[in-house]
Write an enzyme that holds these catalytic residues in place. Structure first.
Site, PDB file in Angstrom:
ATOM      1  N   GLY A 147       0.907  -1.155   0.010  1.00  0.00           N
ATOM      2  CA  GLY A 147      -0.067   0.067  -0.137  1.00  0.00           C
ATOM      3  C   GLY A 147       0.906   1.144  -0.030  1.00  0.00           C
ATOM      4  O   GLY A 147       2.053   1.285   0.114  1.00  0.00           O
ATOM      5  N   ALA A 148       0.131   2.369  -0.069  1.00  0.00           N
ATOM      6  CA  ALA A 148       0.878   3.743  -0.345  1.00  0.00           C
ATOM      7  C   ALA A 148       1.766   4.053   0.715  1.00  0.00           C
ATOM      8  O   ALA A 148       2.875   4.701   0.820  1.00  0.00           O
ATOM      9  CB  ALA A 148      -0.359   4.707  -0.636  1.00  0.00           C
ATOM     10  N   MET A 149       0.951   3.650   1.994  1.00  0.00           N
ATOM     11  CA  MET A 149       1.752   4.505   3.258  1.00  0.00           C
ATOM     12  C   MET A 149       3.211   3.780   3.463  1.00  0.00           C
ATOM     13  O   MET A 149       4.093   4.295   3.667  1.00  0.00           O
ATOM     14  CB  MET A 149       0.840   4.138   4.487  1.00  0.00           C
TER      15      MET A 149
ATOM     16  N   GLU B   5       8.469  -9.451   3.958  1.00  0.00           N
ATOM     17  CA  GLU B   5       7.734 -10.603   3.298  1.00  0.00           C
ATOM     18  C   GLU B   5       7.717 -10.120   1.626  1.00  0.00           C
ATOM     19  O   GLU B   5       8.240 -10.649   0.782  1.00  0.00           O
ATOM     20  CB  GLU B   5       6.190 -10.423   3.584  1.00  0.00           C
TER      21      GLU B   5
HETATM   22  C1  LIG Z   1       2.690  -7.627   1.231  1.00  0.00           C
HETATM   23  C2  LIG Z   1       2.573  -7.202   2.415  1.00  0.00           C
HETATM   24  O1  LIG Z   1       1.579  -6.381   2.724  1.00  0.00           O
HETATM   25  S1  LIG Z   1       3.447  -7.654   3.758  1.00  0.00           S
HETATM   26  C3  LIG Z   1       2.306  -7.946   5.108  1.00  0.00           C
HETATM   27  C4  LIG Z   1       1.230  -7.345   5.188  1.00  0.00           C
HETATM   28  N1  LIG Z   1       0.007  -7.849   4.595  1.00  0.00           N
HETATM   29  C5  LIG Z   1      -1.024  -7.027   4.866  1.00  0.00           C
HETATM   30  O2  LIG Z   1      -1.047  -6.112   5.610  1.00  0.00           O
HETATM   31  C6  LIG Z   1      -2.337  -7.718   4.414  1.00  0.00           C
HETATM   32  C7  LIG Z   1      -3.381  -6.744   4.762  1.00  0.00           C
HETATM   33  N2  LIG Z   1      -3.358  -5.114   3.973  1.00  0.00           N
HETATM   34  C8  LIG Z   1      -3.600  -4.822   2.904  1.00  0.00           C
HETATM   35  O3  LIG Z   1      -4.011  -5.711   2.094  1.00  0.00           O
HETATM   36  C9  LIG Z   1      -3.339  -3.406   2.384  1.00  0.00           C
HETATM   37  O4  LIG Z   1      -2.399  -2.754   3.251  1.00  0.00           O
HETATM   38  C10 LIG Z   1      -4.755  -2.567   2.467  1.00  0.00           C
HETATM   39  C11 LIG Z   1      -5.882  -3.195   1.768  1.00  0.00           C
HETATM   40  C12 LIG Z   1      -5.118  -2.411   4.033  1.00  0.00           C
HETATM   41  C13 LIG Z   1      -4.513  -1.235   1.903  1.00  0.00           C
HETATM   42  O5  LIG Z   1      -4.023  -1.326   0.661  1.00  0.00           O
HETATM   43  P1  LIG Z   1      -3.984  -0.182  -0.411  1.00  0.00           P
HETATM   44  O6  LIG Z   1      -3.443  -0.680  -1.700  1.00  0.00           O
HETATM   45  O7  LIG Z   1      -3.379   1.163   0.105  1.00  0.00           O
HETATM   46  O8  LIG Z   1      -5.384  -0.018  -0.487  1.00  0.00           O
HETATM   47  P2  LIG Z   1      -6.456   1.010  -1.138  1.00  0.00           P
HETATM   48  O9  LIG Z   1      -6.551   2.359  -0.611  1.00  0.00           O
HETATM   49  O10 LIG Z   1      -6.065   1.097  -2.816  1.00  0.00           O
HETATM   50  O11 LIG Z   1      -7.677   0.406  -1.076  1.00  0.00           O
HETATM   51  C14 LIG Z   1      -8.100  -1.034  -1.584  1.00  0.00           C
HETATM   52  C15 LIG Z   1      -9.491  -1.061  -1.781  1.00  0.00           C
HETATM   53  O12 LIG Z   1     -10.159  -1.070  -0.530  1.00  0.00           O
HETATM   54  C16 LIG Z   1     -11.122  -0.135  -0.743  1.00  0.00           C
HETATM   55  N3  LIG Z   1     -11.039   0.710   0.820  1.00  0.00           N
HETATM   56  C17 LIG Z   1     -10.092   0.835   1.369  1.00  0.00           C
HETATM   57  N4  LIG Z   1     -10.570   1.286   2.555  1.00  0.00           N
HETATM   58  C18 LIG Z   1     -11.791   1.286   2.591  1.00  0.00           C
HETATM   59  C19 LIG Z   1     -12.664   1.509   3.677  1.00  0.00           C
HETATM   60  N5  LIG Z   1     -12.362   2.047   4.817  1.00  0.00           N
HETATM   61  N6  LIG Z   1     -13.875   1.271   3.147  1.00  0.00           N
HETATM   62  C20 LIG Z   1     -14.382   0.461   2.143  1.00  0.00           C
HETATM   63  N7  LIG Z   1     -13.388   0.252   1.405  1.00  0.00           N
HETATM   64  C21 LIG Z   1     -12.098   0.642   1.442  1.00  0.00           C
HETATM   65  C22 LIG Z   1     -10.714   0.890  -1.741  1.00  0.00           C
HETATM   66  O13 LIG Z   1     -12.012   1.563  -2.204  1.00  0.00           O
HETATM   67  C23 LIG Z   1     -10.253  -0.069  -2.677  1.00  0.00           C
HETATM   68  O14 LIG Z   1     -11.218  -1.025  -3.401  1.00  0.00           O
HETATM   69  P3  LIG Z   1     -11.303  -0.690  -5.099  1.00  0.00           P
HETATM   70  O15 LIG Z   1      -9.860  -1.370  -5.708  1.00  0.00           O
HETATM   71  O16 LIG Z   1     -12.311  -1.364  -5.498  1.00  0.00           O
HETATM   72  O17 LIG Z   1     -11.510   0.873  -5.483  1.00  0.00           O
HETATM   73  C1  LIG Z   2       0.045 -13.007   0.089  1.00  0.00           C
HETATM   74  C2  LIG Z   2       0.471 -12.191   1.109  1.00  0.00           C
HETATM   75  C3  LIG Z   2       0.436 -10.466   0.801  1.00  0.00           C
HETATM   76  C4  LIG Z   2       0.546  -9.700   1.984  1.00  0.00           C
HETATM   77  O1  LIG Z   2       0.921 -10.266   2.866  1.00  0.00           O
HETATM   78  O2  LIG Z   2       0.005  -8.617   1.621  1.00  0.00           O
END
Ligand SMILES: CC(=O)SCCNC(=O)CCNC(=O)[C@H](O)C(C)(C)COP(=O)(O)OP(=O)(O)OC[C@H]1O[C@@H](n2cnc3c(N)ncnc32)[C@H](O)[C@@H]1OP(=O)(O)O
Ligand SMILES: CCCC(=O)O
Length: 447
Positions: A221-223, A244
Site C-alpha cells: 500500500g501507499a503508506m 515479506e
Molecule cells: C505484502 C505485504 O503487505 S506484507 C504483510 C502485510 N500484509 C497485509 O498487511 C495484508 C493486509 N493489508 C492490505 O491488504 C493493504 O495494506 C490494505 C488493503 C489495507 C491497503 O492497501 P492499499 O493498496 O493502500 O489500499 P487502497 O487504498 O488502494 O484500497 C484497496 C481497496 O479497498 C477499498 N477500501 C479501502 N479502505 C476502505 C474503507 N475504509 N471502506 C471501504 N472500502 C475501502 C478501496 O476502495 C479499494 O477498493 P477498489 O480497488 O475497489 O477501489
Molecule cells: C500473500 C500475502 C500478501 C500480503 O501479505 O499482503
C-alpha cells in the site's frame, strides 16, 4: 540423462501441456507476477471439454482468461489466497472466492495435504548450466506447491529475473514434468500507489520510531511506500531488511546507502524477502544480485524467525480499527479486499523481537462512495468485517494525528488512546459511542 536432453524431451507446446488437466482437478496457478498468461490462455481454450476445475492462486495481478471465458463458473472455479485488485473486482461479480491463510503457514497446507494439487502451473527462468531453473520473484509457497503437485508445468520466460536465495529458490529440470517456451514478455509491473500529504505526515511519525541498525518490514500500500521513500532521504544508517514483500522503495533505500544489513543477527548483510512486486527497477535490481536472498514464506514470516533480528520495525496498513483495538485490514464489511497475508505474522513477530515494534498505520478518515468523510477508527468494526489482527496482539496504531500504544491498557484506556488519534471533527461521536458501549469513564481525557 543429462539435463539438456531431459529439458528438450519435456519441452512441449502450451496446448499439449495443459491436456493433463481433467474435470474436477485442482490446478494451482503460481503466485503474484509469476502467474503464467500462456498456460492460462491454453487452459481457457479447453473450457468446453472440462467441468469443475478448481483453480487456485496467490494474488494473481490479472483476471485469468479461464475466469473471463466462463462467467457461469461451470468449467472453472477460481480462488485466491490473497486478493489482488483484479481478484477483488472478480469477487464483486461473484467470480472469485477467497481462501483464508495466515501466510507463514502456506507451505504446510501442501505438506499436510490440506490442499491437494493435481497440476501446478508456474513461470521460471531458462535452466542454468547446472540444470536449475529459478522461481524468479515468487519464492513464497512455490517450491512446496511443486513438491505436492502430481504434475508440474513450467513456462520458461527469459524476462524472469534470477533471484538468489536463501533457500528453495530453484527447481531442477528433473523436478518438472513439462516445459513450455513462453512469449518472453516482461513481468507485469505494479507501480507504487501515489503518496498523499497525509501519508507523508504518518510516515514522519513512523520515522521517529526508526533508529540506526533497525530491521525493516514494509507491507503493501501507499503508506509503507511513503515510509520507504522518506527513509531513502533520511540519514539513517545500517538498516536491515527482513520482509515479506520487496518493493521499489527498498531499491531506493539501498541505493541511497541506508541499507547495509550489517547489524542483523540473522542473514547478516542480506535483504531477505519472500516475494517481490514492483517495476522493472526492482526486477533489474534483483537479477543475480547476491545482496538479496529469497526464502519460502514459512521462513520469512514465521514469528520465530522474524524475532531473531533485534529492532524489527514492521509497518503495515489497515482499513479500520475499532475502539477495542481490533484491526480489519482485509475486508470492508463482507467485501473481501485483500487478505490476512503476513500482517498477523509480522505484528506478532515484531513483538517477540528485542526492541521490535509492529505499527498498524492508517489515515484517520476516508471518503465513502457518497462523498462523506468517515472515520477509520470506529466504535465497533463495520458489521461483517474480518479481524486481521486481534486486539490481544495489536499494539501500536498510527494515524496522521499521532501514535497510540495499546498493550496493557484497559478498554477505556484503549478507547481514549485511539480517539486521541482519530480525526478531531469525528472524536465527539466516537466518545458518545464509547460511553454507550461502557468503555468510557468520567476521568477519560481527550487531547
Ligand atoms: C505484502 C505485504 O503487505 S506484507 C504483510 C502485510 N500484509 C497485509 O498487511 C495484508 C493486509 N493489508 C492490505 O491488504 C493493504 O495494506 C490494505 C488493503 C489495507 C491497503 O492497501 P492499499 O493498496 O493502500 O489500499 P487502497 O487504498 O488502494 O484500497 C484497496 C481497496 O479497498 C477499498 N477500501 C479501502 N479502505 C476502505 C474503507 N475504509 N471502506 C471501504 N472500502 C475501502 C478501496 O476502495 C479499494 O477498493 P477498489 O480497488 O475497489 O477501489
Ligand atoms: C500473500 C500475502 C500478501 C500480503 O501479505 O499482503
Amino acid at each position: 540423462m543429462d539435463y539438456k536432453s531431459e529439458y528438450l524431451r519435456k519441452l512441449v507446446t502450451a496446448d499439449e501441456a495443459v491436456k493433463v488437466v481433467k474435470s474436477g482437478d485442482s490446478v494451482h496457478y503460481g503466485e503474484f507476477v509469476m502467474v503464467s498468461h500462456v498456460l492460462d490462455a491454453a487452459l481457457a481454450k479447453r473450457k468446453d471439454e472440462l467441468e469443475g476445475v478448481n483453480i487456485r492462486t496467490v494474488t494473481c495481478p490479472f483476471p485469468p482468461q479461464t475466469v473471463l471465458n466462463d462467467p457461469e463458473r461451470k468449467h472453472f472455479i477460481y480462488n485466491d489466497w490473497h486478493f489482488s485488485g483484479a481478484s477483488r473486482k472478480l469477487h464483486d461479480k461473484n467470480l472469485c472466492n477467497y481462501s483464508s491463510l495466515t501466510y507463514h503457514e502456506g507451505p504446510s497446507f501442501f505438506e499436510r495435504g490440506y490442499v491437494p494439487v493435481d497440476v501446478a502451473m508456474i513461470k521460471v527462468t531458462p535452466p542454468d548450466q547446472h540444470g536449475f531453473v529459478n522461481l524468479g520473484t515468487s519464492n513464497s509457497i512455490t517450491h512446496a506447491l511443486c513438491d505436492a503437485a502430481k504434475v508440474v508445468i513450467a513456462e520458461v520466460n527469459e524476462s524472469v529475473p534470477r533471484c538468489m536465495g536463501g533457500s528453495r529458490e530453484t527447481l531442477h529440470v528433473s523436478e518438472i514434468d513439462y516445459f513450455v517456451q513462453g512469449d518472453n514478455k516482461p513481468l507485469i509491473q505494479l507501480p507504487a500507489t501515489p503518496i498523499s500529504e497525509v501519508d507523508k505526515t504518518i510516515a514522519k511519525i513512523i520515522l521517529e520510531q526508526i533508529n540506526d541498525g533497525a530491521c525493516l518490514q514494509l507491507g503493501i500500500g501507499a503508506m509503507p511506500n511513503a515510509v520507504g521513500a522518506m527513509i531513502a532521504q533520511s540519514d539513517l544508517k545500517d538498516l536491515g531488511v527482513h520482509t515479506e514483500m520487496l518493493v521499489d522503495s527498498f531499491v531506493d533505500m539501498y541505493e541511497a546507502g541506508r541499507i547495509t544489513g550489517l547489524r542483523k543477527q540473522l542473514d547478516k548483510g542480506k535483504m531477505v524477502y519472500t516475494f517481490a512486486m514492483g517495476t522493472n527497477k526492482l526486477y533489474d535490481f534483483l537479477n543475480n544480485n547476491p545482496v538479496c536472498a529469497s526464502y519460502p514464506v514459512s521462513y520469512t514470516n514465521d514469528p520465530d524467525t522474524i524475532c531473531q533480528n533485534d529492532n524489527m520495525i514492521c509497518i503495515n496498513n489497515a482499513i479500520e480499527v475499532d475502539l477495542y483495538g481490533q484491526v480489519a485490514s482485509e475486508s470492508s464489511g463482507t467485501r473481501q479486499i485483500s487478505g490476512t497475508g503476513g500482517q498477523l505474522d509480522y505484528i506478532y513477530g515484531s513483538y517477540k523481537s528485542k526492541g521490535g515494534k509492529g505499527l498498524i498505520c492508517l489515515t484517520s478518515t476516508f471518503v465513502d462512495k457518497d462523498g462523506k468523510l468517515r472515520s477509520r477508527i470506529k466504535p465497533t468494526l463495520t458489521p461483517g468485517a474480518i479481524v486481521t489482527v486481534p486486539r490481544s496482539i495489536n499494539y501500536y496504531v498510527v494515524t496522521e494525528y499521532g501514535m497510540a500504544m495499546l498493550k496493557g491498557k484497559s478498554t477505556w484506556q484503549r478507547a481514549e488512546a485511539l480517539i486521541n488519534i482519530a480525526h478531531p471533527d469525528l472524536r465527539d461521536e466516537l466518545i458518545k459511542e464509547a460511553d454507550a458501549n461502557k468503555i468510557w469513564i468520567r476521568s477519560n481525557k481527550r487531547s
